[in-house]
Write an enzyme that holds these catalytic residues in place. Structure first.
Site, PDB file in Angstrom:
ATOM      1  N   THR A   1      -3.623  -8.798  12.347  1.00  0.00           N
ATOM      2  CA  THR A   1      -2.604  -8.550  13.364  1.00  0.00           C
ATOM      3  C   THR A   1      -3.238  -8.302  14.728  1.00  0.00           C
ATOM      4  O   THR A   1      -2.671  -8.665  15.759  1.00  0.00           O
ATOM      5  CB  THR A   1      -1.698  -7.375  12.952  1.00  0.00           C
ATOM      6  OG1 THR A   1      -1.181  -7.627  11.632  1.00  0.00           O
ATOM      7  CG2 THR A   1      -0.540  -7.204  13.917  1.00  0.00           C
TER       8      THR A   1
ATOM      9  N   ASP B   1      -4.491  -3.937  11.428  1.00  0.00           N
ATOM     10  CA  ASP B   1      -5.537  -4.652  10.709  1.00  0.00           C
ATOM     11  C   ASP B   1      -6.121  -5.781  11.554  1.00  0.00           C
ATOM     12  O   ASP B   1      -5.608  -6.114  12.628  1.00  0.00           O
ATOM     13  CB  ASP B   1      -5.027  -5.165   9.357  1.00  0.00           C
ATOM     14  CG  ASP B   1      -3.913  -6.206   9.483  1.00  0.00           C
ATOM     15  OD1 ASP B   1      -3.693  -6.729  10.592  1.00  0.00           O
ATOM     16  OD2 ASP B   1      -3.271  -6.497   8.454  1.00  0.00           O
TER      17      ASP B   1
ATOM     18  N   HIS C   1      14.265  -7.653  16.859  1.00  0.00           N
ATOM     19  CA  HIS C   1      13.032  -7.272  17.553  1.00  0.00           C
ATOM     20  C   HIS C   1      13.297  -6.863  19.002  1.00  0.00           C
ATOM     21  O   HIS C   1      12.570  -6.032  19.561  1.00  0.00           O
ATOM     22  CB  HIS C   1      11.961  -8.366  17.469  1.00  0.00           C
ATOM     23  CG  HIS C   1      12.273  -9.633  18.176  1.00  0.00           C
ATOM     24  ND1 HIS C   1      12.931 -10.685  17.588  1.00  0.00           N
ATOM     25  CD2 HIS C   1      12.001 -10.038  19.449  1.00  0.00           C
ATOM     26  CE1 HIS C   1      13.044 -11.684  18.443  1.00  0.00           C
ATOM     27  NE2 HIS C   1      12.491 -11.322  19.602  1.00  0.00           N
TER      28      HIS C   1
ATOM     29  N   PHE D   1       0.786  -1.241   0.000  1.00  0.00           N
ATOM     30  CA  PHE D   1       0.000   0.000   0.000  1.00  0.00           C
ATOM     31  C   PHE D   1       0.819   1.293   0.000  1.00  0.00           C
ATOM     32  O   PHE D   1       0.242   2.373  -0.013  1.00  0.00           O
ATOM     33  CB  PHE D   1      -0.945   0.001   1.210  1.00  0.00           C
ATOM     34  CG  PHE D   1      -1.954  -1.112   1.171  1.00  0.00           C
ATOM     35  CD1 PHE D   1      -3.034  -1.063   0.311  1.00  0.00           C
ATOM     36  CD2 PHE D   1      -1.818  -2.218   1.998  1.00  0.00           C
ATOM     37  CE1 PHE D   1      -3.963  -2.100   0.273  1.00  0.00           C
ATOM     38  CE2 PHE D   1      -2.735  -3.261   1.976  1.00  0.00           C
ATOM     39  CZ  PHE D   1      -3.816  -3.196   1.104  1.00  0.00           C
TER      40      PHE D   1
ATOM     41  N   CYS E   1     -13.538   0.178   0.029  1.00  0.00           N
ATOM     42  CA  CYS E   1     -14.331  -0.871  -0.632  1.00  0.00           C
ATOM     43  C   CYS E   1     -15.711  -0.375  -1.054  1.00  0.00           C
ATOM     44  O   CYS E   1     -16.435  -1.066  -1.762  1.00  0.00           O
ATOM     45  CB  CYS E   1     -14.481  -2.068   0.285  1.00  0.00           C
ATOM     46  SG  CYS E   1     -15.403  -1.713   1.803  1.00  0.00           S
TER      47      CYS E   1
ATOM     48  N   ASN F   1     -12.683  -3.428   7.553  1.00  0.00           N
ATOM     49  CA  ASN F   1     -14.025  -3.288   7.004  1.00  0.00           C
ATOM     50  C   ASN F   1     -15.059  -3.289   8.127  1.00  0.00           C
ATOM     51  O   ASN F   1     -14.863  -3.931   9.170  1.00  0.00           O
ATOM     52  CB  ASN F   1     -14.286  -4.439   6.022  1.00  0.00           C
ATOM     53  CG  ASN F   1     -15.699  -4.424   5.471  1.00  0.00           C
ATOM     54  OD1 ASN F   1     -16.593  -5.059   6.026  1.00  0.00           O
ATOM     55  ND2 ASN F   1     -15.901  -3.704   4.392  1.00  0.00           N
TER      56      ASN F   1
END
Length: 293
Positions: free
Chosen positions: A196, A193, A177, A148, A262, A229
């Protein structure tokens, strides 16, 4: 008269070994040597260790122009220990403008970005964060998030799964990490999202970002910005998972109602960049890392 062996300009990154600190946040000096042509890899350059018995070779990279050494000689205060070794081609992380007031140490924000369409806003978010005086920013991205945005549009260092594995070769090497969680003063996951979110709520850590979050020092603030969404947001498990993150002590920056990419209209869009930046400023002020003008 015998001919002198030709040489090529090289840069070696070495980590100084100190008592009890074999590659800590520490002291990462740069060593400049000339080595014979034909040295093509790190193992062949091991002889350079003999030049500095107190050091351990961390990186060997040919540099065609000696002038390029200057960028490596600049002070590296605040940089992650050993990370530049694996990515010598990358530009240093950008910081706030030169006009910003000097601070003893910059406040470090680690931005996590996941595979939501809202990752389109990453360049804008990073740019706005860098407008905050005294702030240093780095980004950890998931592989799907890369779809993206363009890395060229993000003016700070990006870390991804490949970096975790490429930089660790043996037991003495740093673990990315862990170094990232030590380096950062605040973590901001935007967007977070649904995938995750579920991983973090369940303790799954199967990529660099989720490993950082799993290892996160919970005495430091972690902010998250859900984005998904509307149908996914309204699923009963989402409320449970968001509640679990809050129970960990993480701070939610709630999603908003808008027309989604969307085409659906409803709750689930990531908070506006301005809202996110204002929340970061608020948290920084609470932790003494930012002073409102």
């Amino acid at each position: 008269m015998g001919m002198m062996a030709q040489s090529t300009n090289c840069i070696l990154q070495v980590g100084k070994i100190e008592k009890g600190k074999p590659w800590d946040i520490a002291v990462v000096p740069w060593l400049h040597l000339k080595v014979p042509n034909g040295i093509k890899n790190e193992s062949e350059a091991k002889f350079c260790q003999r030049k500095t018995s107190c050091c351990t070779l961390k990186h060997w990279s040919p540099v065609p122009d000696p002038k390029s050494w200057q960028s490596f000689m600049e002070p590296s205060s605040g940089r992650l220990p050993g990370l530049e070794a694996t990515r010598p081609h990358m530009e240093p992380r950008a910081t706030c403008s030169a006009a910003a007031p000097l601070v003893e140490r910059q406040f470090r924000v680690l931005v996590g970005v996941t595979g939501s369409v809202a990752a389109l806003k990453l360049p804008l978010l990073v740019s706005r964060l860098l407008d905050i005086p005294g702030l240093e920013v780095a980004v950890v991205t998931t592989e799907r998030a890369k779809h993206f945005y363009s890395p060229q549009d993000v003016p700070v260092t990006l870390y991804s799964d490949a970096d975790e594995w490429e930089m660790w070769k043996c037991r003495s090497d740093p673990v990315l990490h862990i170094d990232l969680r030590r380096w950062a003063d605040l973590m901001l996951v935007a967007p977070l999202d649904a995938n995750t979110l579920g991983k973090v709520a369940s303790g799954i850590c199967d990529n660099l970002l989720t490993c950082v979050i799993r290892a996160w020092d919970r005495s430091k603030p972690l902010l998250f910005c859900p984005a998904m969404n509307t149908a996914m947001w309204e699923h009963p498990v989402t409320e449970q998972q968001v509640g679990q993150l809050k129970a960990f002590g993480y701070v939610e920056i709630p999603c908003v109602v808008k027309k989604l990419v969307c085409g659906d209209q409803g709750l689930g869009a990531m908070a506006e960049v301005g809202t996110i930046v204002d929340k970061v400023k608020e948290v920084l002020s609470q932790h003494g890392g930012f002073q409102q003008n």
